[in-house]
Design an enzyme around this catalytic site. Structure first.
Site, PDB file in Angstrom:
ATOM      1  N   ASN A   9       0.867  -1.184   0.000  1.00  0.00           N
ATOM      2  CA  ASN A   9       0.000   0.000   0.000  1.00  0.00           C
ATOM      3  C   ASN A   9       0.903   1.232   0.000  1.00  0.00           C
ATOM      4  O   ASN A   9       1.553   1.522   1.001  1.00  0.00           O
ATOM      5  CB  ASN A   9      -0.888  -0.038   1.262  1.00  0.00           C
ATOM      6  CG  ASN A   9      -1.697   1.231   1.435  1.00  0.00           C
ATOM      7  OD1 ASN A   9      -1.816   2.044   0.508  1.00  0.00           O
ATOM      8  ND2 ASN A   9      -2.262   1.409   2.622  1.00  0.00           N
ATOM      9  N   TRP A  10       0.915   1.931  -1.124  1.00  0.00           N
ATOM     10  CA  TRP A  10       1.846   3.070  -1.244  1.00  0.00           C
ATOM     11  C   TRP A  10       1.295   4.349  -0.620  1.00  0.00           C
ATOM     12  O   TRP A  10       1.987   5.365  -0.570  1.00  0.00           O
ATOM     13  CB  TRP A  10       2.187   3.305  -2.723  1.00  0.00           C
ATOM     14  CG  TRP A  10       2.963   2.179  -3.342  1.00  0.00           C
ATOM     15  CD1 TRP A  10       3.511   1.102  -2.689  1.00  0.00           C
ATOM     16  CD2 TRP A  10       3.290   2.005  -4.729  1.00  0.00           C
ATOM     17  NE1 TRP A  10       4.153   0.272  -3.584  1.00  0.00           N
ATOM     18  CE2 TRP A  10       4.025   0.812  -4.850  1.00  0.00           C
ATOM     19  CE3 TRP A  10       3.024   2.738  -5.882  1.00  0.00           C
ATOM     20  CZ2 TRP A  10       4.504   0.339  -6.070  1.00  0.00           C
ATOM     21  CZ3 TRP A  10       3.503   2.278  -7.105  1.00  0.00           C
ATOM     22  CH2 TRP A  10       4.241   1.091  -7.197  1.00  0.00           C
ATOM     23  N   HIS A  94      -9.246   0.956   5.331  1.00  0.00           N
ATOM     24  CA  HIS A  94      -7.916   1.118   5.921  1.00  0.00           C
ATOM     25  C   HIS A  94      -8.033   2.041   7.130  1.00  0.00           C
ATOM     26  O   HIS A  94      -8.827   2.980   7.133  1.00  0.00           O
ATOM     27  CB  HIS A  94      -6.944   1.701   4.889  1.00  0.00           C
ATOM     28  CG  HIS A  94      -5.535   1.669   5.378  1.00  0.00           C
ATOM     29  ND1 HIS A  94      -5.022   2.626   6.218  1.00  0.00           N
ATOM     30  CD2 HIS A  94      -4.534   0.775   5.180  1.00  0.00           C
ATOM     31  CE1 HIS A  94      -3.765   2.323   6.511  1.00  0.00           C
ATOM     32  NE2 HIS A  94      -3.445   1.204   5.884  1.00  0.00           N
ATOM     33  N   GLU A  96      -6.371   4.419   8.149  1.00  0.00           N
ATOM     34  CA  GLU A  96      -6.190   5.853   7.878  1.00  0.00           C
ATOM     35  C   GLU A  96      -7.470   6.460   7.297  1.00  0.00           C
ATOM     36  O   GLU A  96      -7.800   7.608   7.565  1.00  0.00           O
ATOM     37  CB  GLU A  96      -4.966   6.069   6.966  1.00  0.00           C
ATOM     38  CG  GLU A  96      -3.677   5.863   7.755  1.00  0.00           C
ATOM     39  CD  GLU A  96      -2.510   5.330   6.959  1.00  0.00           C
ATOM     40  OE1 GLU A  96      -2.510   5.421   5.726  1.00  0.00           O
ATOM     41  OE2 GLU A  96      -1.582   4.788   7.603  1.00  0.00           O
ATOM     42  N   GLU A 165      -4.940  -5.320  10.813  1.00  0.00           N
ATOM     43  CA  GLU A 165      -3.886  -4.313  10.897  1.00  0.00           C
ATOM     44  C   GLU A 165      -4.036  -3.519  12.194  1.00  0.00           C
ATOM     45  O   GLU A 165      -4.760  -2.508  12.233  1.00  0.00           O
ATOM     46  CB  GLU A 165      -3.996  -3.334   9.730  1.00  0.00           C
ATOM     47  CG  GLU A 165      -3.772  -3.959   8.381  1.00  0.00           C
ATOM     48  CD  GLU A 165      -3.171  -2.940   7.418  1.00  0.00           C
ATOM     49  OE1 GLU A 165      -2.076  -3.180   6.920  1.00  0.00           O
ATOM     50  OE2 GLU A 165      -3.799  -1.889   7.198  1.00  0.00           O
ATOM     51  N   GLY A 171       3.122   1.746  10.737  1.00  0.00           N
ATOM     52  CA  GLY A 171       4.061   2.848  10.539  1.00  0.00           C
ATOM     53  C   GLY A 171       4.820   3.232  11.803  1.00  0.00           C
ATOM     54  O   GLY A 171       5.456   4.284  11.847  1.00  0.00           O
ATOM     55  N   SER A 211       3.975  -2.672  10.165  1.00  0.00           N
ATOM     56  CA  SER A 211       5.434  -2.729  10.261  1.00  0.00           C
ATOM     57  C   SER A 211       6.028  -4.076   9.811  1.00  0.00           C
ATOM     58  O   SER A 211       6.948  -4.607  10.436  1.00  0.00           O
ATOM     59  CB  SER A 211       5.898  -2.387  11.681  1.00  0.00           C
ATOM     60  OG  SER A 211       5.522  -1.055  12.002  1.00  0.00           O
ATOM     61  N   GLY A 232       3.034  -1.218   4.213  1.00  0.00           N
ATOM     62  CA  GLY A 232       3.121   0.193   3.863  1.00  0.00           C
ATOM     63  C   GLY A 232       4.573   0.573   3.578  1.00  0.00           C
ATOM     64  O   GLY A 232       5.083   0.382   2.469  1.00  0.00           O
ATOM     65  N   GLY A 233       5.251   1.066   4.593  1.00  0.00           N
ATOM     66  CA  GLY A 233       6.607   1.619   4.463  1.00  0.00           C
ATOM     67  C   GLY A 233       7.581   0.775   3.648  1.00  0.00           C
ATOM     68  O   GLY A 233       8.254   1.297   2.748  1.00  0.00           O
TER      69      GLY A 233
HETATM   70  C1  PEP Z   1      -0.448  -0.081   6.254  1.00  0.00           C
HETATM   71  O1  PEP Z   1      -0.627   1.127   6.297  1.00  0.00           O
HETATM   72  O2  PEP Z   1      -1.303  -0.809   5.730  1.00  0.00           O
HETATM   73  C2  PEP Z   1       0.768  -0.606   6.874  1.00  0.00           C
HETATM   74  C3  PEP Z   1       0.741  -1.833   7.267  1.00  0.00           C
HETATM   75  O3  PEP Z   1       1.836   0.252   7.003  1.00  0.00           O
HETATM   76  P1  PEP Z   1       3.309  -0.122   7.571  1.00  0.00           P
HETATM   77  O4  PEP Z   1       3.743  -1.391   6.908  1.00  0.00           O
HETATM   78  O5  PEP Z   1       4.150   1.044   7.208  1.00  0.00           O
HETATM   79  O6  PEP Z   1       3.149  -0.294   9.051  1.00  0.00           O
END
Ligand code: PEP
Length: 249
Positions: A9-10, A94, A96, A165, A171, A211, A232-233
């Site tokens: 997920n960018w 999500h 966010e 999640e 993050g 993460s 994500g990251g």
């Molecule tokens: C996400 O936002 O779906 C996520 C898992 O981010 P990260 O891997 O950066 O924790």
């Protein structure tokens, strides 16, 4: 056997020129048998990503979708717009979107319903925040989120994937341990069994996100109830994403 998924997920990162470069690198990777790789660029980067991913095994999805067909919804993107581009995967709910853009379970349910009706593969995200985890109420919270985000939707035979999640692990670098992630994914599968029966529970894919990185992906992927990862990251750079695609089994 449930196929494993590695999804990136960018978020609001990677413009269309950067997307082209990143995908050019990723399409060179050998994707393991029984694995799928999906990237979720921002909307404006989707056409460039699709162009590079064409004829590769990597799929390109969207991070959000409108619950409405079309009309006066400034800033929204419809299911038809995505389907016409060739997008078949979407993320809904999500954390966010839920936290920053105030999408409640009802909105998430409407988006999931619309996307499933229109034939998308839908990744529905669930997960508790730190305060709920501190009170050990994560199971009650996630069960309630699951029930209400799918209210009046019969998911049997539909392309729905769940992603656990925990917000406190997104993050932050704070990973949920493989053991804890497995426990929650097992709990989610058990809830699906109660709601939709044994067949759906054994078929549905449940991802872990929060993460995920090269150091923990192998442990997570080896767990019985974790069918993949939403990242994500570590999906933003070719070097770190390739390490995930090439994780050690
Ligand atoms: C996400 O936002 O779906 C996520 C898992 O981010 P990260 O891997 O950066 O924790």
């Amino acid at each position: 056997m449930r196929k494993k998924i590695i999804a990136g997920n960018w978020k609001m990162n990677i413009n269309h020129l950067e997307a082209e470069k990143l995908l050019e690198d990723l399409v060179k990777c050998d994707i393991k048998d029984n694995h799928e790789v999906i990237v979720f660029p921002p909307f404006t980067s989707i056409p460039a990503a699709l162009k590079v991913a064409l004829n590769s095994e990597i799929r390109v999805g969207a991070q959000n979708i409108s619950q409405y067909e079309n009309g006066a919804y400034t800033g929204e993107i419809s299911s038809d717009m995505l389907l016409t581009l060739g997008v078949k995967d979407v993320i809904v709910g999500h954390s966010e979107r839920r936290e920053i853009f105030k999408e409640d379970n009802e909105i998430v349910r409407d988006k999931a319903k619309k996307a499933l009706e229109d034939g998308f593969h839908v990744i529905l995200c669930l997960g508790e925040n730190q305060e709920i985890r501190d009170r050990s109420k994560e199971e009650d919270f996630v069960k309630n989120q699951l029930i209400n985000s799918l209210k009046n939707i019969d998911i049997r035979g539909k392309n729905i994937i769940l992603a656990y999640e925990p917000i406190w692990a997104i993050g932050t670098g704070k990973t949920c341990s493989g053991e804890d992630a497995e426990k929650m994914c097992f709990f989610i599968r058990k809830t699906i069994k109660e709601l939709y029966g044994e067949d759906e529970a054994s078929l549905i894919r449940i991802l872990y996100g929060g993460s995920v990185k090269a150091e923990n992906i192998s442990d997570l992927m080896a767990r019985d109830n974790i069918d993949g990862v939403l990242v994500g990251g570590a999906s933003l750079k070719s070097e770190s994403f390739k390490k995930l695609i090439n994780y050690e089994v």
